[in-house]
Structures are given as structure tokens and as C-alpha cells.
Motif scaffolding. Structure first.
Motif, PDB file in Angstrom:
ATOM      1  N   TYR A  28       1.008  -1.274  -0.035  1.00  0.00           N
ATOM      2  CA  TYR A  28      -0.035  -0.146   0.032  1.00  0.00           C
ATOM      3  C   TYR A  28       0.935   1.173   0.003  1.00  0.00           C
ATOM      4  O   TYR A  28       1.766   1.304   0.923  1.00  0.00           O
TER       5      TYR A  28
ATOM      6  N   TYR B 200      -4.022   6.035   7.642  1.00  0.00           N
ATOM      7  CA  TYR B 200      -4.818   6.000   6.671  1.00  0.00           C
ATOM      8  C   TYR B 200      -4.609   4.779   5.822  1.00  0.00           C
ATOM      9  O   TYR B 200      -5.708   4.089   5.374  1.00  0.00           O
ATOM     10  N   LEU B 201      -3.535   4.349   5.417  1.00  0.00           N
ATOM     11  CA  LEU B 201      -3.044   3.236   4.767  1.00  0.00           C
ATOM     12  C   LEU B 201      -3.363   1.928   5.457  1.00  0.00           C
ATOM     13  O   LEU B 201      -3.767   0.976   5.059  1.00  0.00           O
TER      14      LEU B 201
ATOM     15  N   ARG C 164      -5.756   1.806   7.810  1.00  0.00           N
ATOM     16  CA  ARG C 164      -7.280   1.707   7.914  1.00  0.00           C
ATOM     17  C   ARG C 164      -7.540   1.117   6.670  1.00  0.00           C
ATOM     18  O   ARG C 164      -8.367   0.062   6.621  1.00  0.00           O
ATOM     19  N   LYS C 165      -7.100   1.402   5.414  1.00  0.00           N
ATOM     20  CA  LYS C 165      -7.553   0.887   4.288  1.00  0.00           C
ATOM     21  C   LYS C 165      -7.125  -0.499   4.086  1.00  0.00           C
ATOM     22  O   LYS C 165      -7.974  -1.187   3.234  1.00  0.00           O
ATOM     23  N   ARG C 166      -5.890  -0.858   4.448  1.00  0.00           N
ATOM     24  CA  ARG C 166      -5.343  -2.327   4.304  1.00  0.00           C
ATOM     25  C   ARG C 166      -6.620  -3.197   5.224  1.00  0.00           C
ATOM     26  O   ARG C 166      -6.745  -4.111   4.625  1.00  0.00           O
TER      27      ARG C 166
ATOM     28  N   GLU D 284      -9.437  -2.731   5.697  1.00  0.00           N
ATOM     29  CA  GLU D 284     -10.748  -2.724   4.774  1.00  0.00           C
ATOM     30  C   GLU D 284     -10.665  -3.747   3.620  1.00  0.00           C
ATOM     31  O   GLU D 284     -11.778  -3.561   2.933  1.00  0.00           O
ATOM     32  N   ASP D 285      -9.750  -3.723   3.169  1.00  0.00           N
ATOM     33  CA  ASP D 285      -9.343  -4.452   1.780  1.00  0.00           C
ATOM     34  C   ASP D 285      -9.941  -5.672   1.977  1.00  0.00           C
ATOM     35  O   ASP D 285      -9.469  -6.623   2.497  1.00  0.00           O
TER      36      ASP D 285
ATOM     37  N   THR E  57      -9.069  -2.507  -6.346  1.00  0.00           N
ATOM     38  CA  THR E  57      -8.223  -1.745  -5.187  1.00  0.00           C
ATOM     39  C   THR E  57      -8.981  -0.779  -4.629  1.00  0.00           C
ATOM     40  O   THR E  57     -10.263  -0.541  -5.038  1.00  0.00           O
ATOM     41  N   PHE E  58      -8.642  -0.268  -3.515  1.00  0.00           N
ATOM     42  CA  PHE E  58      -9.477   0.769  -2.858  1.00  0.00           C
ATOM     43  C   PHE E  58      -9.508   2.087  -3.528  1.00  0.00           C
ATOM     44  O   PHE E  58      -8.474   2.438  -4.133  1.00  0.00           O
ATOM     45  N   GLU E  59     -10.466   2.783  -3.219  1.00  0.00           N
ATOM     46  CA  GLU E  59     -10.661   4.113  -3.879  1.00  0.00           C
ATOM     47  C   GLU E  59     -10.332   5.139  -2.605  1.00  0.00           C
ATOM     48  O   GLU E  59     -10.701   5.044  -1.549  1.00  0.00           O
ATOM     49  N   PRO E  60      -9.290   6.128  -2.898  1.00  0.00           N
ATOM     50  CA  PRO E  60      -8.798   7.150  -1.908  1.00  0.00           C
ATOM     51  C   PRO E  60     -10.204   7.941  -1.236  1.00  0.00           C
ATOM     52  O   PRO E  60     -10.990   8.177  -2.057  1.00  0.00           O
TER      53      PRO E  60
END
Length: 106
Positions: free
Chosen positions: A33, A72-73, A75-77, A79-80, A103-106
Motif C-alpha cells: 500500500y 490512513y493506509l 485503515r484501508k489495508r 478494509e481491503d 483496489t481501494f478508492e482514496p
């Protein structure tokens, strides 16, 4: 007595210890990420090199930006849904090898 014969010459309690060999298990590859944050303007801040107070302010600003990006990364990881290699492999097996795993959307 050791079952591998490494300590056959050692007498007493030291010779009766069980030998444990280390085992190395490689970690399965995961996603990486990345996030490129906004640039930090340093124009007109020539006094940072000589003024400790200004240098500390810039340092804390950079530190805050990096900490925010890392949280932030993380948290996104978490949720991935395609974080694990098994989920990504299943997606590509279903949609074909040329399909791009979402992949996730920012």
C-alpha cells in the motif's frame, strides 16, 4: 540422550536437554500500500538550517503528515477485501488472468 547425536559427548543435565532446531516459514506475499502525500513547501524557509525552533516546526509538520498517511493506509489495508493472496487468486480464477483485482478508492 539427544536423538540427533549432537550432544553425545556432553555429560549431565546439559547433555539431556532437548535440541530444538529453528524453523523458518516464509510469509505469503501480500499487497503493498502506497500513498504519495502532498508536497511540503520549503520555499522561503532558508532559516530552517539555522533556527532550531523553525526546524522543529517543519519536523513536526512532516512527522504529522507521515503519521496521518500511515494510519490512513493501515485503515484501508484492514478494509481491503482482497488483501489475502487467496482472495486475489480466487478473483483472478473467476474473472480470468487478465482481470485487474480491484483496489481501494482514496
Amino acid at each position: 540422550m539427544c536423538m540427533f547425536g549432537f550432544r553425545d559427548t556432553v555429560k549431565g543435565e546439559d547433555g539431556n536437554q532437548v535440541l530444538h532446531l529453528p524453523v523458518v516459514l516464509p510469509k505469503l506475499p501480500g499487497r503493498l500500500y502506497f500513498l504519495f502525500g502532498r508536497p511540503i513547501e520549503m520555499e522561503g524557509m532558508d532559516n530552517v538550517l539555522t533556527d532550531r525552533k523553525k526546524a522543529n516546526q517543519v519536523y513536526f509538520q512532516i512527522e504529522l503528515e507521515v503519521e496521518n498517511a500511515m494510519s490512513y493506509l493501515k485503515r484501508k489495508r484492514n478494509e481491503d477485501p482482497y488483501r489475502s493472496i487467496a482472495r486475489r487468486a480466487l478473483y483472478q480464477a473467476t474473472w480470468g488472468p487478465s482481470a485487474q483485482v480491484p483496489t481501494f478508492e482514496p
